[in-house]
Enzyme design. Structure first.
Site, mmCIF file in Angstrom:
data_model
loop_
_atom_site.group_PDB
_atom_site.id
_atom_site.type_symbol
_atom_site.label_atom_id
_atom_site.label_comp_id
_atom_site.label_asym_id
_atom_site.label_seq_id
_atom_site.Cartn_x
_atom_site.Cartn_y
_atom_site.Cartn_z
ATOM 1 N N HIS A 110 1.017 -1.214 0.085
ATOM 2 C CA HIS A 110 -0.125 0.033 -0.078
ATOM 3 C C HIS A 110 1.089 1.402 0.042
ATOM 4 O O HIS A 110 2.128 1.427 0.551
ATOM 5 C CB HIS A 110 -0.874 0.168 1.150
ATOM 6 C CG HIS A 110 -0.228 -0.109 2.486
ATOM 7 N ND1 HIS A 110 -0.009 -1.323 3.111
ATOM 8 C CD2 HIS A 110 0.188 0.682 3.453
ATOM 9 C CE1 HIS A 110 0.577 -1.224 4.165
ATOM 10 N NE2 HIS A 110 0.786 -0.101 4.588
ATOM 11 N N HIS A 112 0.709 5.315 1.259
ATOM 12 C CA HIS A 112 -0.033 6.071 2.148
ATOM 13 C C HIS A 112 0.130 7.522 1.439
ATOM 14 O O HIS A 112 0.946 7.946 0.941
ATOM 15 C CB HIS A 112 0.625 6.386 3.446
ATOM 16 C CG HIS A 112 0.731 5.247 4.235
ATOM 17 N ND1 HIS A 112 0.113 5.010 5.231
ATOM 18 C CD2 HIS A 112 1.490 3.954 4.310
ATOM 19 C CE1 HIS A 112 0.251 4.007 6.094
ATOM 20 N NE2 HIS A 112 1.263 3.391 5.221
HETATM 21 P P1 5GP Z 1 2.181 0.237 7.270
HETATM 22 O O1 5GP Z 1 2.613 0.199 8.566
HETATM 23 O O2 5GP Z 1 1.914 -1.339 6.863
HETATM 24 O O3 5GP Z 1 2.737 0.882 6.186
HETATM 25 O O4 5GP Z 1 0.659 0.903 7.361
HETATM 26 C C1 5GP Z 1 -0.549 0.118 7.373
HETATM 27 C C2 5GP Z 1 -1.761 1.062 7.629
HETATM 28 O O5 5GP Z 1 -3.056 0.178 7.741
HETATM 29 C C3 5GP Z 1 -1.717 1.586 8.936
HETATM 30 O O6 5GP Z 1 -1.764 3.317 8.803
HETATM 31 C C4 5GP Z 1 -3.084 1.238 9.673
HETATM 32 O O7 5GP Z 1 -3.653 2.431 10.402
HETATM 33 C C5 5GP Z 1 -3.858 0.707 8.224
HETATM 34 N N1 5GP Z 1 -4.883 -0.213 8.646
HETATM 35 C C6 5GP Z 1 -4.635 -1.215 9.479
HETATM 36 N N2 5GP Z 1 -5.676 -2.166 9.754
HETATM 37 C C7 5GP Z 1 -6.744 -1.443 8.973
HETATM 38 C C8 5GP Z 1 -7.972 -1.735 8.638
HETATM 39 O O8 5GP Z 1 -8.515 -2.927 9.137
HETATM 40 N N3 5GP Z 1 -8.570 -0.918 7.895
HETATM 41 C C9 5GP Z 1 -7.946 0.379 7.464
HETATM 42 N N4 5GP Z 1 -8.775 0.938 6.396
HETATM 43 N N5 5GP Z 1 -6.754 0.593 7.817
HETATM 44 C C10 5GP Z 1 -6.013 -0.335 8.504
#
Ligand code: 5GP
Ligand code: ZN
Length: 147
Positions: A110, A112
């Protein structure tokens, strides 16, 4: 609370983002086509924090192909000015983490998009889930702006 928040997702069948794609978990979706989906982060750094994901599960950038990378980049470029304008942000962070060592917490690729404001320290992770009402309201405003 949805299962994937700060979880350790490694398999597609347990992947919270795959569940959102499949409609098996809730999500505030802004846009979807045959390749990508854009939806609000459940625990935003600031209101309007958006995630852009490929529909096909990839843990991280290391297995993405050129077409998938292009489709994701096109949506980041398309949504960036809209998220900035709707949120009234001074700037917009575009971030992408790969692997636990890089701080990745959900193992479905993903990007951001994070609205940033003068005087507010830059962060990639929010601290707590936003209310469903505030997420729904922001999603509606962004969907309208995307039309
Ligand atoms: P990462 O740390 O992997 O770059 O970011 C993962 C993101 O996914 C985090 O910002 C977190 O808040 C978001 N996230 C985690 N679980 C969920 C979920 O169930 N739904 C949504 N919409 N976002 C999520
Ligand atoms: Zn997935």
């Amino acid at each position: 609370m949805q299962g994937g928040l700060f979880g350790d997702e490694t398999a597609t069948e347990n992947c919270i983002f795959c569940k959102i794609i499949a409609g098996k978990a809730p999500g505030h979706i802004l846009y979807r086509n045959d390749e990508v989906m854009c939806f609000l982060d459940i625990a935003p750094v600031s209101a309007g924090h958006t995630l852009i994901i490929p529909l096909k599960h990839h843990d991280n950038i290391f297995t993405l192909n050129d077409a998938e990378a292009t489709a994701l980049a096109i949506q980041a470029r398309r949504l960036a000015p809209i998220v900035k304008r709707v949120t009234g942000a001074d700037g917009l962070g575009v971030h992408q983490l790969n692997g636990r060592a890089a701080g990745q917490t959900v193992f479905h690729y993903h990007t951001h998009l994070i609205p940033c404001f003068h005087g507010k320290p830059m962060q990639i992770h929010g601290r707590k889930p936003a209310s469903q009402d505030s997420l729904a309201d922001m999603a509606e405003r962004l969907r309208t702006a995307l039309k």
